[in-house]
Design an enzyme around this catalytic site. Structure first.
Site, PDB file in Angstrom:
ATOM      1  N   CYS A  23      34.849  45.407  36.475  1.00 55.05           N
ATOM      2  CA  CYS A  23      34.424  44.015  36.287  1.00 55.05           C
ATOM      3  C   CYS A  23      35.544  43.059  36.670  1.00 55.05           C
ATOM      4  O   CYS A  23      36.475  42.821  35.890  1.00 55.05           O
ATOM      5  CB  CYS A  23      33.994  43.779  34.845  1.00 55.05           C
ATOM      6  SG  CYS A  23      33.421  42.096  34.534  1.00 55.05           S
TER       7      CYS A  23
ATOM      8  N   CYS B 100      35.780  39.989  34.444  1.00 50.72           N
ATOM      9  CA  CYS B 100      36.409  40.270  33.145  1.00 50.72           C
ATOM     10  C   CYS B 100      37.927  40.395  33.268  1.00 50.72           C
ATOM     11  O   CYS B 100      38.679  39.866  32.448  1.00 50.72           O
ATOM     12  CB  CYS B 100      35.858  41.566  32.552  1.00 50.72           C
ATOM     13  SG  CYS B 100      34.068  41.674  32.476  1.00 50.72           S
ATOM     14  N   ASP B 101      38.380  41.119  34.282  1.00 50.01           N
ATOM     15  CA  ASP B 101      39.779  41.554  34.323  1.00 50.01           C
ATOM     16  C   ASP B 101      40.609  40.985  35.464  1.00 50.01           C
ATOM     17  O   ASP B 101      41.819  41.200  35.517  1.00 50.01           O
ATOM     18  CB  ASP B 101      39.833  43.087  34.405  1.00 50.01           C
ATOM     19  CG  ASP B 101      39.169  43.757  33.208  1.00 50.01           C
ATOM     20  OD1 ASP B 101      39.215  43.163  32.119  1.00 50.01           O
ATOM     21  OD2 ASP B 101      38.606  44.844  33.371  1.00 50.01           O
TER      22      ASP B 101
END
Length: 318
Positions: free
Chosen positions: A136, A139-140
């Site tokens: 992701c 997300c990261d």
């Protein structure tokens, strides 16, 4: 074996399911949440979370889900440790059967079974998960500011994630096992026009290189699908972007699914084609797939379930 009855039955215990439970419990529906094979959902295998609203500092995914569950229980949710193997959706009450034979009956049914990222299954992938290997970028990606990253895949997901990562990284390499992308042309045009992106064609990932105990990922070993030669692409982060698989096996031939297996809902709502059955979170959302959007649709499902029951009760009283 026992039968458990509720006004709102929720299958799945990620951000969507627990948010639905919180709103449902506060509305007096005494929800039951059947947690499934992965209690807490995908956030339980996510380490640093920096984009969930309300937390100034980085928090841990498992901790966030523990807090959500504690909040849901505090307002009156019953958490059940079980895995559903069969659902009966011919009419209310809707029935779900656990693998041990317990039966769960709900006047409304909220499906929050989520989706799982597809992985390559190569050496180093699990060991370096959260230590350089991710599925992701949204997300990261923030954690790789100014660093070199690799994206694996050739569809819309891979191209979109590569473009997103250029907001943080000056050096993004897309690795694809073929000589052309499957992504939409407009996305490809944007990718090829971005000077921060390079593409490694005809390359398949053989393994992720690095030491989980010290420093994490250092590179991605690839094999040329034409010549068979191997090489290592240095990288601080690698993002596997080969798609997601929604957990909808239980609902095949019972609910309408789209071409990728996601539950089809009325646009802008969590309502399925069956009155009283709602779907929320990643099981119906193949576009955003974020904890906060999942929680939002969980809230919507609970509010719609409350309205559905209110109308049902009013008609019965008449």
């Amino acid at each position: 074996m026992a039968t458990h009855k509720t006004r709102m039955l929720i299958i799945g215990s990620g951000p969507a399911g627990l948010s639905a439970a919180i709103y449902g419990a506060r509305a007096g529906m005494e929800p039951i949440v059947v947690q499934g094979l992965q209690p807490g959902g995908q956030l339980t295998i996510t380490t640093d979370v920096e984009n969930y609203p309300g937390f100034r500092d980085v928090i841990q995914g498992p901790w966030l889900m523990q807090e959500m569950q504690a909040q849901a229980e505090h307002v009156g949710t019953r958490m059940m440790w079980d895995t559903i193997v069969e659902v009966q959706m011919d009419g209310s009450p809707f029935r779900a059967i656990g693998d041990g034979g317990d039966v769960y009956e709900g006047e409304t049914l909220v499906i929050a079974t989520g989706a799982q990222a597809k992985w390559l299954g190569v050496e180093g992938e699990q060991e370096l998960g959260g230590k350089g290997v991710s599925a992701c970028a949204t997300c990261d990606g923030f954690f790789y500011r100014g660093k070199k990253v690799v994206v694996i895949g050739g569809g819309n997901t891979a191209v979109e994630e590569a473009l997103y990562l250029t907001n943080h990284s000056p050096d993004v390499t897309v690795v694809h096992r073929r000589d052309s992308f499957r992504a939409e042309k407009i996305l490809q045009d944007r990718l090829f026009a971005n000077e921060k992106v390079s593409v490694e064609w005809n390359k398949a990932v053989k393994r992720f290189v690095g030491d989980p105990a010290s420093g994490g990922l250092t590179g991605v070993e690839v094999v040329d699908t034409v010549t068979g030669e191997t090489s290592i692409i240095p990288a601080d982060g690698a993002f596997v972007a080969i798609g997601h698989a929604p957990a909808t096996e239980l609902f095949k031939d019972k609910l309408e699914l789209d071409g990728s297996g996601y539950i089809v809902v009325e646009v802008g709502t969590p309502k399925t084609a069956i009155p009283g059955v709602f779907a929320c979170g990643d099981v119906m959302d193949h576009t955003y797939r974020q904890a906060v959007t999942a929680a939002g649709t969980g809230c919507m499902a609970a509010l719609d379930a409350e309205r559905y029951l209110g109308e049902k009760d009013f008609k019965a009283a008449e």
